[in-house]
Design a protein around this motif. Structure first.
Motif, short mmCIF file in Angstrom:
data_model
loop_
_atom_site.label_atom_id
_atom_site.label_comp_id
_atom_site.label_asym_id
_atom_site.label_seq_id
_atom_site.Cartn_x
_atom_site.Cartn_y
_atom_site.Cartn_z
N PRO A 179 0.81 -1.22 0.00
CA PRO A 179 0.00 0.00 0.00
C PRO A 179 0.84 1.27 0.00
O PRO A 179 0.87 2.03 0.99
CB PRO A 179 -0.82 -0.14 1.29
CG PRO A 179 0.05 -0.94 2.20
CD PRO A 179 0.80 -1.90 1.32
N ARG A 180 1.52 1.50 -1.10
CA ARG A 180 2.30 2.71 -1.29
C ARG A 180 2.03 3.25 -2.69
O ARG A 180 2.15 2.51 -3.67
CB ARG A 180 3.80 2.45 -1.09
CG ARG A 180 4.20 2.33 0.37
CD ARG A 180 4.04 3.66 1.10
NE ARG A 180 4.41 3.60 2.50
CZ ARG A 180 3.56 3.35 3.50
NH1 ARG A 180 2.29 3.10 3.24
NH2 ARG A 180 3.97 3.34 4.74
N HIS A 244 10.76 -3.28 5.83
CA HIS A 244 10.35 -2.49 4.67
C HIS A 244 8.84 -2.56 4.43
O HIS A 244 8.33 -1.78 3.61
CB HIS A 244 11.08 -2.96 3.41
CG HIS A 244 12.56 -2.74 3.45
ND1 HIS A 244 13.12 -1.48 3.38
CD2 HIS A 244 13.60 -3.61 3.55
CE1 HIS A 244 14.44 -1.58 3.43
NE2 HIS A 244 14.76 -2.85 3.54
N ASP A 245 8.16 -3.49 5.07
CA ASP A 245 6.72 -3.66 4.84
C ASP A 245 5.97 -2.50 5.47
O ASP A 245 5.97 -2.34 6.70
CB ASP A 245 6.26 -5.00 5.46
CG ASP A 245 4.80 -5.29 5.17
OD1 ASP A 245 4.13 -4.45 4.54
OD2 ASP A 245 4.31 -6.36 5.60
N PRO A 246 5.30 -1.65 4.68
CA PRO A 246 4.61 -0.49 5.26
C PRO A 246 3.49 -0.86 6.22
O PRO A 246 3.18 -0.10 7.13
CB PRO A 246 4.07 0.26 4.03
CG PRO A 246 4.01 -0.77 2.95
CD PRO A 246 5.14 -1.72 3.22
N VAL A 247 2.88 -2.03 6.04
CA VAL A 247 1.81 -2.45 6.95
C VAL A 247 2.38 -2.76 8.33
O VAL A 247 1.85 -2.33 9.36
CB VAL A 247 1.06 -3.66 6.39
CG1 VAL A 247 0.05 -4.18 7.39
CG2 VAL A 247 0.36 -3.28 5.09
N ARG A 248 3.48 -3.50 8.36
CA ARG A 248 4.09 -3.86 9.65
C ARG A 248 4.71 -2.65 10.33
O ARG A 248 4.59 -2.48 11.54
CB ARG A 248 5.14 -4.95 9.44
CG ARG A 248 4.57 -6.25 8.92
CD ARG A 248 5.65 -7.33 8.85
NE ARG A 248 5.16 -8.52 8.18
CZ ARG A 248 4.47 -9.49 8.77
NH1 ARG A 248 4.17 -9.39 10.05
NH2 ARG A 248 4.08 -10.55 8.09
N THR A 249 5.40 -1.80 9.56
CA THR A 249 6.07 -0.66 10.17
C THR A 249 5.06 0.34 10.71
O THR A 249 5.27 0.95 11.76
CB THR A 249 6.98 0.03 9.15
OG1 THR A 249 6.23 0.36 7.96
CG2 THR A 249 8.14 -0.86 8.77
N SER A 250 3.94 0.53 10.01
CA SER A 250 2.92 1.46 10.51
C SER A 250 2.27 0.92 11.78
O SER A 250 1.92 1.68 12.68
CB SER A 250 1.85 1.71 9.44
OG SER A 250 1.16 0.50 9.13
N THR A 251 2.13 -0.41 11.88
CA THR A 251 1.57 -1.02 13.08
C THR A 251 2.51 -0.86 14.27
O THR A 251 2.10 -0.52 15.38
CB THR A 251 1.27 -2.50 12.85
OG1 THR A 251 0.36 -2.63 11.75
CG2 THR A 251 0.66 -3.13 14.08
N LEU A 252 3.81 -1.09 14.00
CA LEU A 252 4.78 -0.96 15.08
C LEU A 252 4.95 0.47 15.53
O LEU A 252 5.28 0.74 16.69
CB LEU A 252 6.13 -1.52 14.61
CG LEU A 252 6.17 -3.03 14.34
CD1 LEU A 252 7.53 -3.42 13.77
CD2 LEU A 252 5.91 -3.81 15.62
#
Length: 268
Positions: A179-180, A244-252
């Motif tokens: 999702p970028r 690098h995964d935007p889903v995981r980084t945004s959650t963290l």
């Protein structure tokens, strides 16, 4: 579009922890187009990594039951008509948008349907093995949208036809897998070029004046494949290096929320 909606629904139910509903939606989706079946491979990888064997069995069995339920009336009332879809796809040779068409036209060779069937399924099988190994050996369990995107993209890259509407198959998977905007726009730019080119090709607008080969259409096919491979490479990177995964980084990156109970406040 019905298959696309059912796949999107299956992704939603899987994220909500509902394997039975996921199986039903994938079974119904497979009854409309074949590609929703491929998501069961991603579900298998996730369940094997997390030892969720009951969820895997529930999803597969309900998918099979849903597919049989909606296909049985058509098969019992006209088996030959029901088989026509499979026969047509087996009998067609290299067709629009595929690398096999480029090979056939560029080298002026005739590729028999049997030959392209064997090679396309062999390459797709090897691709699926690679995706499975990636999913099983990744540092963290990949998301279903990531695995599903990789499998469906691989099928479209080696398939003997790429109809313009096939891009819709990838759309919900790609949007959730990566999702970028930048990566989506790069991929979609190549798809737009191909979408225009295929109609110009069918209308004879790309035919050169000297009557030679339509190399412009070949370039459009290869450009479309390059766009898909770009997005594949980015998703593979996100799986192998989850930072690098935007889903995981945004959650963290989200701060802890406070949930108030009757006795105290607990950080979750």
């Amino acid at each position: 579009m019905l298959a696309v909606v059912l796949v999107a629904g299956a992704l939603w139910t899987w994220a909500r922890g509902r394997p039975l509903a996921t199986g039903v939606l994938l079974g119904l989706g497979t009854a409309t187009k074949l590609y929703p079946l491929f998501l069961l491979g991603g579900i298998a990888v996730i369940c094997l990594r997390e030892r969720r064997y009951r969820d895997l069995a529930d999803t597969v069995l309900t998918a099979a039951a849903a597919w049989l339920l909606v296909n049985a009336p058509a098969y019992l009332s006209g088996a030959q008509e029901w088989k026509r879809f499979w026969e047509f796809n087996s009998e067609r040779g290299p067709d629009l948008g595929s690398p096999w068409l480029v090979i056939s036209q560029a080298w002026h060779v005739t590729i028999a349907p049997h030959t392209v069937n064997q090679w396309s399924w062999l390459l797709f099988g090897l691709w699926c093995v690679g995706v499975a190994l990636l999913g099983l050996r990744a540092p963290t369990t990949p998301r279903l949208a990531q695995l599903g995107f990789l499998v469906v993209a691989g099928f479209l890259l080696v398939n003997k036809v790429y109809s313009p509407q096939y891009v819709l198959w990838l759309l919900p998977l790609a949007a959730l897998a990566r999702p970028r905007w930048r990566d989506q726009l790069v991929w979609q730019a190549t798809e737009v070029v191909y979408f225009a080119s295929v109609w110009w090709y069918l209308g004879g607008e790309l035919a050169p004046g000297d009557g030679g080969d339509t190399t412009t259409y070949w370039v459009a096919i290869l450009l479309r494949m390059a766009g898909e491979l770009y997005l594949v490479a980015v998703v593979v990177r996100d799986i192998w290096w989850p930072r690098h995964d935007p889903v995981r980084t945004s959650t963290l990156a989200q701060p802890p929320q406070l949930t108030t109970t009757r006795s105290n406040a607990v950080a979750v």
